[in-house]
Design a protein around this motif. Structure first.
Motif, PDB file in Angstrom:
ATOM      1  N   SER A  23      69.344  37.633  31.839  1.00 25.59           N
ATOM      2  CA  SER A  23      69.325  38.727  32.801  1.00 25.59           C
ATOM      3  C   SER A  23      70.497  39.646  32.477  1.00 25.59           C
ATOM      4  CB  SER A  23      69.434  38.185  34.231  1.00 25.59           C
ATOM      5  OG  SER A  23      69.066  39.165  35.176  1.00 25.59           O
ATOM      6  N   VAL A  24      70.275  40.956  32.571  1.00 29.24           N
ATOM      7  CA  VAL A  24      71.240  41.951  32.092  1.00 29.24           C
ATOM      8  C   VAL A  24      71.672  42.868  33.221  1.00 29.24           C
ATOM      9  CG1 VAL A  24      71.607  43.834  30.443  1.00 29.24           C
ATOM     10  CG2 VAL A  24      70.122  41.922  29.820  1.00 29.24           C
ATOM     11  N   LYS A  25      72.965  43.178  33.246  1.00 30.10           N
ATOM     12  CA  LYS A  25      73.502  44.163  34.171  1.00 30.10           C
ATOM     13  C   LYS A  25      74.250  45.238  33.396  1.00 30.10           C
ATOM     14  CE  LYS A  25      77.843  41.639  34.982  1.00 30.10           C
ATOM     15  NZ  LYS A  25      78.729  41.045  36.013  1.00 30.10           N
ATOM     16  N   ASN A  26      74.575  46.333  34.093  1.00 28.74           N
ATOM     17  CA  ASN A  26      75.419  47.381  33.528  1.00 28.74           C
ATOM     18  C   ASN A  26      74.781  48.016  32.296  1.00 28.74           C
ATOM     19  OD1 ASN A  26      77.628  49.045  33.516  1.00 28.74           O
ATOM     20  ND2 ASN A  26      79.071  47.513  32.753  1.00 28.74           N
ATOM     21  N   SER A  27      73.475  48.277  32.380  1.00 28.48           N
ATOM     22  CA  SER A  27      72.753  48.895  31.270  1.00 28.48           C
ATOM     23  C   SER A  27      72.143  50.207  31.746  1.00 28.48           C
ATOM     24  CB  SER A  27      71.675  47.945  30.738  1.00 28.48           C
ATOM     25  OG  SER A  27      71.056  48.464  29.577  1.00 28.48           O
ATOM     26  N   ASN A  28      71.326  50.805  30.881  1.00 29.92           N
ATOM     27  CA  ASN A  28      70.613  52.045  31.181  1.00 29.92           C
ATOM     28  C   ASN A  28      69.159  51.895  30.725  1.00 29.92           C
ATOM     29  OD1 ASN A  28      72.526  54.353  32.167  1.00 29.92           O
ATOM     30  ND2 ASN A  28      73.709  53.271  30.608  1.00 29.92           N
ATOM     31  N   HIS A  29      68.381  52.957  30.868  1.00 29.01           N
ATOM     32  CA  HIS A  29      66.960  52.952  30.502  1.00 29.01           C
ATOM     33  C   HIS A  29      66.775  52.403  29.082  1.00 29.01           C
ATOM     34  CE1 HIS A  29      62.954  54.521  29.547  1.00 29.01           C
ATOM     35  NE2 HIS A  29      62.782  54.662  30.854  1.00 29.01           N
ATOM     36  N   PHE A  30      65.877  51.431  28.909  1.00 25.49           N
ATOM     37  CA  PHE A  30      65.784  50.752  27.598  1.00 25.49           C
ATOM     38  C   PHE A  30      64.542  51.106  26.785  1.00 25.49           C
ATOM     39  CE2 PHE A  30      63.805  46.276  28.865  1.00 25.49           C
ATOM     40  CZ  PHE A  30      62.641  46.893  29.284  1.00 25.49           C
ATOM     41  N   GLY A  31      63.877  52.227  27.127  1.00 23.38           N
ATOM     42  CA  GLY A  31      62.685  52.610  26.369  1.00 23.38           C
ATOM     43  C   GLY A  31      61.468  51.860  26.867  1.00 23.38           C
ATOM     44  N   ILE A  32      60.570  51.501  25.958  1.00 22.97           N
ATOM     45  CA  ILE A  32      59.376  50.757  26.371  1.00 22.97           C
ATOM     46  C   ILE A  32      59.663  49.254  26.360  1.00 22.97           C
ATOM     47  CG2 ILE A  32      57.687  52.503  25.681  1.00 22.97           C
ATOM     48  CD1 ILE A  32      57.119  50.816  23.170  1.00 22.97           C
ATOM     49  N   PRO A  36      66.875  50.679  46.109  1.00 24.70           N
ATOM     50  CA  PRO A  36      67.211  52.106  46.177  1.00 24.70           C
ATOM     51  C   PRO A  36      68.560  52.451  45.547  1.00 24.70           C
ATOM     52  CG  PRO A  36      67.574  51.062  48.308  1.00 24.70           C
ATOM     53  CD  PRO A  36      66.893  50.039  47.442  1.00 24.70           C
ATOM     54  N   TRP A  37      69.326  51.436  45.137  1.00 23.30           N
ATOM     55  CA  TRP A  37      70.644  51.691  44.539  1.00 23.30           C
ATOM     56  C   TRP A  37      70.593  51.846  43.017  1.00 23.30           C
ATOM     57  CZ3 TRP A  37      70.121  48.096  48.551  1.00 23.30           C
ATOM     58  CH2 TRP A  37      70.766  48.432  49.743  1.00 23.30           C
ATOM     59  N   VAL A  38      69.431  51.644  42.421  1.00 21.91           N
ATOM     60  CA  VAL A  38      69.328  51.799  40.963  1.00 21.91           C
ATOM     61  C   VAL A  38      69.641  53.248  40.597  1.00 21.91           C
ATOM     62  CG1 VAL A  38      67.796  51.670  38.961  1.00 21.91           C
ATOM     63  CG2 VAL A  38      67.627  49.952  40.784  1.00 21.91           C
ATOM     64  N   PRO A  39      70.552  53.486  39.650  1.00 24.14           N
ATOM     65  CA  PRO A  39      70.928  54.869  39.325  1.00 24.14           C
ATOM     66  C   PRO A  39      69.774  55.637  38.702  1.00 24.14           C
ATOM     67  CG  PRO A  39      71.979  53.315  37.830  1.00 24.14           C
ATOM     68  CD  PRO A  39      71.351  52.504  38.903  1.00 24.14           C
ATOM     69  N   PRO A  40      69.655  56.929  39.007  1.00 18.18           N
ATOM     70  CA  PRO A  40      68.554  57.738  38.470  1.00 18.18           C
ATOM     71  C   PRO A  40      68.734  58.008  36.980  1.00 18.18           C
ATOM     72  CG  PRO A  40      70.075  59.109  39.695  1.00 18.18           C
ATOM     73  CD  PRO A  40      70.526  57.697  39.908  1.00 18.18           C
ATOM     74  N   VAL A  70      75.471  48.473  44.829  1.00 19.10           N
ATOM     75  CA  VAL A  70      75.506  47.036  45.128  1.00 19.10           C
ATOM     76  C   VAL A  70      75.677  46.210  43.863  1.00 19.10           C
ATOM     77  CG1 VAL A  70      74.167  47.215  47.253  1.00 19.10           C
ATOM     78  CG2 VAL A  70      72.972  46.947  45.058  1.00 19.10           C
ATOM     79  N   GLY A  71      75.719  46.877  42.704  1.00 24.33           N
ATOM     80  CA  GLY A  71      75.858  46.168  41.441  1.00 24.33           C
ATOM     81  C   GLY A  71      76.335  47.111  40.361  1.00 24.33           C
ATOM     82  N   GLN A  72      76.054  46.746  39.118  1.00 27.41           N
ATOM     83  CA  GLN A  72      76.482  47.524  37.965  1.00 27.41           C
ATOM     84  C   GLN A  72      75.272  47.992  37.159  1.00 27.41           C
ATOM     85  OE1 GLN A  72      79.290  44.216  36.676  1.00 27.41           O
ATOM     86  NE2 GLN A  72      80.509  45.993  36.096  1.00 27.41           N
ATOM     87  N   GLY A  73      75.080  49.301  37.081  1.00 34.73           N
ATOM     88  CA  GLY A  73      74.052  49.891  36.233  1.00 34.73           C
ATOM     89  C   GLY A  73      72.644  49.407  36.523  1.00 34.73           C
ATOM     90  N   LEU A  74      71.760  49.596  35.535  1.00 38.15           N
ATOM     91  CA  LEU A  74      70.392  49.078  35.601  1.00 38.15           C
ATOM     92  C   LEU A  74      70.378  47.616  35.163  1.00 38.15           C
ATOM     93  CD1 LEU A  74      69.604  52.186  35.552  1.00 38.15           C
ATOM     94  CD2 LEU A  74      67.564  51.467  34.331  1.00 38.15           C
TER      95      LEU A  74
END
Length: 355
Positions: A112-121, A255-259, A271-275
């Motif tokens: 399980s991963v935290k503090n990431s961003n959009h990962f494509g497909i 609802p806290w997931v960054p856009p 409530v956490g770090q990144g996606l």
């Protein structure tokens, strides 16, 4: 109107842009391969059309071009990976490698991963274990654009699930699906083409069904998979992805997931770090001999492919359309809509890179 460019040309361009952002060479190559896998497989909403979005997030200080991706907690078969705010295009494959390494040692690996961003497909990540006779699983949460069943509030993302299963002589089984009726990227394509969207994709701000491709932009929401009578199932699947990807890792959820878009600010009270992402790798021979399993997968695939089809149709196996599209696009090139081409040209001017 579209313009078709060779895969190699787009690859060189995107890699140069990532390097101009400050990505190390290895990361720039990996990010480009991950990103363009979407264009090759016909998922145009998640490919090079999103390159400008990553650049804008980087310019806004929300993407770290030189992340130190690392394991923060682990057992023999599980781990939490901190992406250090890096490109999900890079964090995702590295986290899947952790899952695969654990599978080699103990049969299965779960990360399980935290503090990431959009990962494509999601499909790209799920397919990584295939070459090692492993089953791959990939999930991610995403920007909250989806209303749970009977809700007006946007609390979930499109939250895709991908599962890739190796076969022998037959093409591998690759399921890659959003848990919404349609991914937001398909609305973006409809916006570029100035076309209405099908019924059941979205609702307006009042909760009524809408065919306006701008419905979500105007305060509406995407709808969970399942339509009028079964959306509780898509809602449930999306919730599972959110929990596995974020509640389990310590990423932002609901609802806290960054856009993804840089002009919208992340929640002021995260409530956490990144996606968050979730990856699984299962060694087939941890269950039974791989050769026997893959022979049975061949039989499964040929049996389903031979099913009687309704008039004018054919029965497909998950992964068929994407694999066929990739074969064509590797030869003929990747079609780009005019707005996407203009975005790429503007990036080229910004970074002094020739498209």
């Amino acid at each position: 109107m579209t313009t078709t460019l060779p895969y190699s040309q787009l690859f060189a361009f995107a890699e140069s842009v990532f390097r101009a952002m400050g990505c190390p060479e290895e990361d720039a190559l990996l990010a480009t391969e991950t990103l363009l896998s979407a264009d090759l497989r016909g998922v145009d909403s998640h490919g090079v059309a999103r390159l400008i979005g990553y650049v804008r997030l980087w310019e806004a200080g929300r993407i770290n071009a030189t992340p130190r991706v690392g394991v923060t907690y682990e057992t023999p078969s599980t781990a939490v990976v901190d992406g250090d705010g890096g490109l999900g295009l890079v964090v995702g494959p590295r986290a899947m490698r952790v899952a695969m390494d654990k599978a080699r040692q103990v049969g299965t690996g779960w990360v399980s991963v935290k503090n990431s961003n959009h990962f494509g497909i999601a499909g790209y990540h799920a397919m990584l274990p295939l070459a090692h006779d492993m089953i791959g699983i990939a999930m991610t949460n995403a920007s909250p654009l989806v209303a749970p069943t009977h809700s007006l509030d946007r609390l979930l993302g499109t939250n895709p699930i991908a599962v890739a299963v190796p076969a022998d002589q037959q093409p591998d089984f690759v399921l890659d699906m959003a848990t919404t009726t349609a991914a937001n990227g398909k609305l973006e394509i409809a916006q570029r083409k100035q076309q209405p969207i099908p019924e059941g994709w979205a609702q307006d701000a009042a909760g009524a069904g809408s065919t306006d491709p701008n419905a979500v932009k105007n305060g509406g929401a995407l709808l969970p998979l399942g339509g009028a009578t079964g959306s509780h199932k898509g809602y449930g699947l999306g919730a599972v992805v959110d929990i596995f990807s974020a509640v389990l890792s310590g990423a932002n959820y609901g609802p806290w997931v960054p856009p993804f878009v840089a002009f919208l600010q992340p929640a002021a009270n995260p409530v956490g770090q990144g996606l968050g992402h979730f990856f699984g790798a299962m060694r087939v021979d941890a269950f039974r001999p791989a050769a026997e399993f893959k022979a049975d997968m061949d039989n499964w695939i040929t049996t389903f492919r031979a099913a009687r089809a309704t008039p004018g149709q054919r029965v497909l196996i998950p992964g068929d359309p994407e694999r066929e599209t990739a074969a064509v696009r590797l030869l003929d090139g990747i079609p780009l809509l005019e707005p996407v081409l203009r975005d790429l040209e503007s990036l080229g001017q910004k970074f002094g890179v020739q498209l």
